[in-house]
Motif scaffolding. Structure first.
Motif, PDB file in Angstrom:
ATOM      1  N   ALA A  13      -9.535  -6.034  13.367  1.00 29.34           N
ATOM      2  CA  ALA A  13      -9.763  -5.247  12.176  1.00 29.34           C
ATOM      3  C   ALA A  13     -11.239  -4.895  12.049  1.00 29.34           C
ATOM      4  O   ALA A  13     -12.119  -5.631  12.483  1.00 29.34           O
ATOM      5  CB  ALA A  13      -9.308  -6.044  10.950  1.00 29.34           C
ATOM      6  N   ARG A  43      -3.645   2.748   6.118  1.00 27.03           N
ATOM      7  CA  ARG A  43      -4.352   1.722   6.882  1.00 27.03           C
ATOM      8  C   ARG A  43      -4.009   0.350   6.314  1.00 27.03           C
ATOM      9  O   ARG A  43      -4.061   0.134   5.102  1.00 27.03           O
ATOM     10  CB  ARG A  43      -5.862   1.965   6.823  1.00 27.03           C
ATOM     11  CG  ARG A  43      -6.260   3.275   7.492  1.00 27.03           C
ATOM     12  CD  ARG A  43      -7.763   3.452   7.539  1.00 27.03           C
ATOM     13  NE  ARG A  43      -8.103   4.657   8.282  1.00 27.03           N
ATOM     14  CZ  ARG A  43      -8.274   5.859   7.745  1.00 27.03           C
ATOM     15  NH1 ARG A  43      -8.135   5.998   6.437  1.00 27.03           N
ATOM     16  NH2 ARG A  43      -8.583   6.896   8.488  1.00 27.03           N
ATOM     17  N   ASP A 125      -5.933  -3.301   9.901  1.00 26.08           N
ATOM     18  CA  ASP A 125      -6.852  -2.241  10.307  1.00 26.08           C
ATOM     19  C   ASP A 125      -8.250  -2.470   9.750  1.00 26.08           C
ATOM     20  O   ASP A 125      -9.251  -2.204  10.415  1.00 26.08           O
ATOM     21  CB  ASP A 125      -6.341  -0.881   9.829  1.00 26.08           C
ATOM     22  CG  ASP A 125      -5.039  -0.485  10.489  1.00 26.08           C
ATOM     23  OD1 ASP A 125      -4.978  -0.520  11.732  1.00 26.08           O
ATOM     24  OD2 ASP A 125      -4.066  -0.161   9.768  1.00 26.08           O
TER      25      ASP A 125
END
Length: 273
Positions: A13, A43, A125
């Motif tokens: 991430a 996301r 993410d």
């Protein structure tokens, strides 16, 4: 959280700390609404409430977590058991006001927490870390471990001065920084940004990019009283539109060389010094 665990990804991430030189500049509100914008865009976003002296992200989201980071630190719950799901799938690790700082945790407890956070990060993410206000060890450690930070300031002289002090500390730690001016008209916001950026250029030889200027907007206060993010309660208000533009600039920038894969390990080393 079984679905999140089962969808692990091999890439790490992106981790961004959100900090301010002083309190009262709207840092947490920015963190919450930025997280909501990114989650709404699809996301997988986690908001980690690391402002352990004044944890209040859950309040701004209108959530009532059953457990918090305090339960994880105490060994009563695993990290995935305390995570709360907010609007648009935004995930929250609730902090706990008054819990002792991570820097003071016993090494075994800190290592266990870091291990659980590392595992969790592989399914995301972006991780936004509400790193608190000021220039204390914990704030600097979170930002240094992330390698990327948004510095939130207001146009008042005290806020600009304190923001510069924070920027100096982050600069020494090689943190990639973005400046966000909050609660300001365009002219005064631009002037404040120019003063701060000019000082950074003159004394630090640092080109500090301006991420955006978020205008003073009565809808923000109304949303806070409703315990809703202003981007959710009033998605077309000036503050929401300005923050969406800032989010687009942020995501359009290249990732810093200090990637998020080792964020928690770096944090553990920094806090363990």
């Amino acid at each position: 959280m079984r679905r999140l665990v089962s969808e692990r990804r091999q890439d790490a991430a992106r981790v961004i700390a959100i900090a301010s030189g002083k309190g009262g500049v709207g840092k947490t509100n920015i963190a919450v609404n930025l997280g909501l914008i990114l989650a709404r865009q699809g996301r997988r976003t986690l908001l980690f409430d690391a402002d352990l002296g004044l944890a209040n992200v859950d309040i701004l989201l209108g959530l009532i977590p059953r457990y918090s980071l305090k339960d994880v630190v105490g060994g009563e719950r695993r990290l995935e058991e305390i995570i709360v799901c907010g609007p648009h799938g935004l995930l929250l690790v609730p902090g706990a006001s008054g819990v002792q700082e991570l820097a003071d945790l016993a090494p075994p407890v800190r290592d266990r927490l870091i291990g659980e956070l590392t595992s969790l990060a592989m399914g995301l993410d972006v991780i936004l870390v509400d790193a608190g206000a000021g220039i204390n060890r914990t704030v600097l450690s979170f930002a240094a471990a992330a390698g990327e930070a948004i510095v939130v300031a207001m146009p008042e002289p005290t806020s600009i001065t304190d923001a510069y002090g924070l920027i100096k500390g982050l600069y020494r730690l090689n943190v990639t920084m973005h400046l966000l001016i909050n609660r300001a008209g365009w002219t005064e916001g631009r002037q404040a940004a120019d003063r701060l950026r000019g000082a950074c250029q003159r004394f630090l030889q640092l080109d500090l990019p301006l991420l955006g200027i978020i205008p003073e907007d009565p809808r923000v206060g109304q949303a806070v009283r409703r315990q809703q993010p202003f981007c959710q309660a009033y998605p077309t208000c000036p503050a929401a539109r300005a923050l969406e533009e800032a989010a687009a600039r942020l995501w359009g920038k290249g990732l810093p060389s200090n990637r998020g894969g080792g964020f928690w390990q770096r944090l553990s080393r920094l806090l363990g010094r």
